[in-house]
Design a protein around this motif. Sequence first.
Motif, PDB file in Angstrom:
ATOM      1  N   HIS A 123       0.807  -1.223   0.000  1.00 61.68           N
ATOM      2  CA  HIS A 123       0.000   0.000   0.000  1.00 61.68           C
ATOM      3  C   HIS A 123       0.841   1.275   0.000  1.00 61.68           C
ATOM      4  O   HIS A 123       0.300   2.361  -0.176  1.00 61.68           O
ATOM      5  N   ASP A 124       2.154   1.160   0.169  1.00 58.48           N
ATOM      6  CA  ASP A 124       3.042   2.325   0.096  1.00 58.48           C
ATOM      7  C   ASP A 124       4.472   1.866  -0.194  1.00 58.48           C
ATOM      8  O   ASP A 124       4.774   0.675  -0.160  1.00 58.48           O
ATOM      9  N   TYR A 125       5.330   2.838  -0.488  1.00 60.97           N
ATOM     10  CA  TYR A 125       6.703   2.491  -0.857  1.00 60.97           C
ATOM     11  C   TYR A 125       7.479   1.898   0.320  1.00 60.97           C
ATOM     12  O   TYR A 125       8.247   0.961   0.146  1.00 60.97           O
ATOM     13  N   PHE A 126       7.294   2.428   1.536  1.00 59.63           N
ATOM     14  CA  PHE A 126       8.029   1.909   2.685  1.00 59.63           C
ATOM     15  C   PHE A 126       7.724   0.426   2.899  1.00 59.63           C
ATOM     16  O   PHE A 126       8.629  -0.375   3.131  1.00 59.63           O
ATOM     17  N   THR A 127       6.453   0.055   2.829  1.00 57.14           N
ATOM     18  CA  THR A 127       6.073  -1.346   3.005  1.00 57.14           C
ATOM     19  C   THR A 127       6.680  -2.202   1.899  1.00 57.14           C
ATOM     20  O   THR A 127       7.180  -3.294   2.144  1.00 57.14           O
ATOM     21  N   HIS A 128       6.666  -1.677   0.671  1.00 55.26           N
ATOM     22  CA  HIS A 128       7.272  -2.380  -0.469  1.00 55.26           C
ATOM     23  C   HIS A 128       8.764  -2.627  -0.220  1.00 55.26           C
ATOM     24  O   HIS A 128       9.252  -3.749  -0.326  1.00 55.26           O
ATOM     25  N   TRP A 129       9.459  -1.570   0.136  1.00 59.99           N
ATOM     26  CA  TRP A 129      10.909  -1.660   0.328  1.00 59.99           C
ATOM     27  C   TRP A 129      11.258  -2.576   1.500  1.00 59.99           C
ATOM     28  O   TRP A 129      12.086  -3.477   1.382  1.00 59.99           O
ATOM     29  N   SER A 130      10.622  -2.370   2.658  1.00 63.53           N
ATOM     30  CA  SER A 130      10.974  -3.152   3.845  1.00 63.53           C
ATOM     31  C   SER A 130      10.522  -4.608   3.722  1.00 63.53           C
ATOM     32  O   SER A 130      11.194  -5.501   4.229  1.00 63.53           O
ATOM     33  N   SER A 131       9.428  -4.867   3.047  1.00 60.38           N
ATOM     34  CA  SER A 131       8.978  -6.246   2.852  1.00 60.38           C
ATOM     35  C   SER A 131       9.884  -7.002   1.892  1.00 60.38           C
ATOM     36  O   SER A 131      10.087  -8.210   2.040  1.00 60.38           O
ATOM     37  N   SER A 132      10.415  -6.304   0.909  1.00 61.01           N
ATOM     38  CA  SER A 132      11.258  -6.983  -0.084  1.00 61.01           C
ATOM     39  C   SER A 132      12.523  -7.561   0.556  1.00 61.01           C
ATOM     40  O   SER A 132      13.129  -8.480   0.004  1.00 61.01           O
ATOM     41  N   LEU A 133      12.896  -7.057   1.716  1.00 62.15           N
ATOM     42  CA  LEU A 133      14.040  -7.611   2.430  1.00 62.15           C
ATOM     43  C   LEU A 133      13.769  -9.044   2.898  1.00 62.15           C
ATOM     44  O   LEU A 133      14.698  -9.803   3.160  1.00 62.15           O
ATOM     45  N   LEU A 134      12.484  -9.407   2.986  1.00 64.80           N
ATOM     46  CA  LEU A 134      12.091 -10.747   3.424  1.00 64.80           C
ATOM     47  C   LEU A 134      11.651 -11.627   2.258  1.00 64.80           C
ATOM     48  O   LEU A 134      11.013 -12.648   2.449  1.00 64.80           O
ATOM     49  N   GLY A 135      11.995 -11.205   1.062  1.00 61.76           N
ATOM     50  CA  GLY A 135      11.676 -11.988  -0.124  1.00 61.76           C
ATOM     51  C   GLY A 135      10.592 -11.354  -0.955  1.00 61.76           C
ATOM     52  O   GLY A 135       9.602 -10.851  -0.427  1.00 61.76           O
ATOM     53  N   CYS A 136      10.830 -11.348  -2.230  1.00 59.65           N
ATOM     54  CA  CYS A 136       9.840 -10.850  -3.178  1.00 59.65           C
ATOM     55  C   CYS A 136      10.141 -11.488  -4.526  1.00 59.65           C
ATOM     56  O   CYS A 136      11.178 -12.114  -4.715  1.00 59.65           O
ATOM     57  N   GLY A 137       9.249 -11.337  -5.421  1.00 60.38           N
ATOM     58  CA  GLY A 137       9.446 -11.891  -6.752  1.00 60.38           C
ATOM     59  C   GLY A 137      10.035 -10.860  -7.684  1.00 60.38           C
ATOM     60  O   GLY A 137      10.453  -9.783  -7.270  1.00 60.38           O
ATOM     61  N   GLN A 138      10.009 -11.192  -8.954  1.00 60.16           N
ATOM     62  CA  GLN A 138      10.569 -10.281  -9.937  1.00 60.16           C
ATOM     63  C   GLN A 138       9.650  -9.090 -10.164  1.00 60.16           C
ATOM     64  O   GLN A 138      10.095  -7.955 -10.183  1.00 60.16           O
ATOM     65  N   TYR A 139       8.364  -9.339 -10.355  1.00 55.83           N
ATOM     66  CA  TYR A 139       7.425  -8.248 -10.610  1.00 55.83           C
ATOM     67  C   TYR A 139       6.573  -8.005  -9.379  1.00 55.83           C
ATOM     68  O   TYR A 139       5.893  -8.899  -8.885  1.00 55.83           O
ATOM     69  N   ASN A 140       6.606  -6.767  -8.891  1.00 56.14           N
ATOM     70  CA  ASN A 140       5.917  -6.385  -7.671  1.00 56.14           C
ATOM     71  C   ASN A 140       5.217  -5.051  -7.898  1.00 56.14           C
ATOM     72  O   ASN A 140       5.403  -4.406  -8.934  1.00 56.14           O
ATOM     73  N   PHE A 141       4.445  -4.617  -6.911  1.00 56.58           N
ATOM     74  CA  PHE A 141       3.638  -3.400  -7.043  1.00 56.58           C
ATOM     75  C   PHE A 141       3.635  -2.648  -5.721  1.00 56.58           C
ATOM     76  O   PHE A 141       3.573  -3.261  -4.654  1.00 56.58           O
ATOM     77  N   TYR A 142       3.682  -1.315  -5.809  1.00 54.16           N
ATOM     78  CA  TYR A 142       3.420  -0.502  -4.623  1.00 54.16           C
ATOM     79  C   TYR A 142       2.587   0.707  -5.014  1.00 54.16           C
ATOM     80  O   TYR A 142       2.704   1.226  -6.127  1.00 54.16           O
ATOM     81  N   ALA A 143       1.700   1.108  -4.097  1.00 54.97           N
ATOM     82  CA  ALA A 143       0.800   2.230  -4.346  1.00 54.97           C
ATOM     83  C   ALA A 143       1.556   3.548  -4.285  1.00 54.97           C
ATOM     84  O   ALA A 143       2.393   3.758  -3.417  1.00 54.97           O
ATOM     85  N   GLU A 144       1.245   4.421  -5.235  1.00 52.54           N
ATOM     86  CA  GLU A 144       1.815   5.776  -5.270  1.00 52.54           C
ATOM     87  C   GLU A 144       0.776   6.673  -5.924  1.00 52.54           C
ATOM     88  O   GLU A 144       0.499   6.496  -7.111  1.00 52.54           O
ATOM     89  N   PRO A 145       0.128   7.549  -5.219  1.00 55.06           N
ATOM     90  CA  PRO A 145       0.415   7.901  -3.830  1.00 55.06           C
ATOM     91  C   PRO A 145       0.015   6.783  -2.867  1.00 55.06           C
ATOM     92  O   PRO A 145      -0.826   5.947  -3.191  1.00 55.06           O
ATOM     93  N   ALA A 146       0.611   6.830  -1.696  1.00 58.96           N
ATOM     94  CA  ALA A 146       0.327   5.823  -0.673  1.00 58.96           C
ATOM     95  C   ALA A 146      -1.146   5.865  -0.284  1.00 58.96           C
ATOM     96  O   ALA A 146      -1.787   6.922  -0.326  1.00 58.96           O
TER      97      ALA A 146
END
Length: 186
Positions: free
Chosen positions: A116-139
């Motif tokens: 739902h926002d860039y911070f969640t996208h960035w911090s979650s990706s540290l615990l694994g993510c795939g190649q194609y992902n999505f984050y809301a902008e604006p949050a």
Amino acid sequence: MSIIICPGIHDRIFTQSFISGLLNGSIDQYQANILVFPGKDFLSLSALHILEFLRDRLKKPLESPLIFISFSAGVVGAIGAAHLWQLLGGRVKAFIAIDGWGVLLQGNFPIHRMSHDYFTHWSSSLLGCGQYNFYAEPAVDHMSIWRSPETVQGWGVDSSIGIFPPKGYLSAAAFLRMLLEHYEAN
């Protein structure tokens, strides 16, 4: 192909709204076999309950390739169920985690994170993510990405090289439909 939706701990009307927002477009709800795990409260966290639900609902369980779409606390139970499904001989075509912040995501199947926002996208990706992902902008707030995916705009990101794919800026629902259409074709 079957799609299993594993909601979090929230009112069921939000999940109905999610499905409505997702299907508003190119996916015919009669072509896709969509199953919604009805877990209440903390059952969303239980991989065993999700697995039992799948075994009860699918006609030929292990022959049906699955796509998991999970949200919030439902990501916890869904990732465990995806691994158990594979251990039993089933096939997981893809795993999509929507706002599964703090959940370790690893597997030998394609994984996609939506946030739902860039911070969640960035911090979650540290615990694994795939190649194609999505984050809301604006949050947006946490529930908006689930309740109204067709109204949430953001970026589709190719995390392997850190650039935006050709359809970079789009709605969360369009991103999900793009993934589902890809996996339905392959």
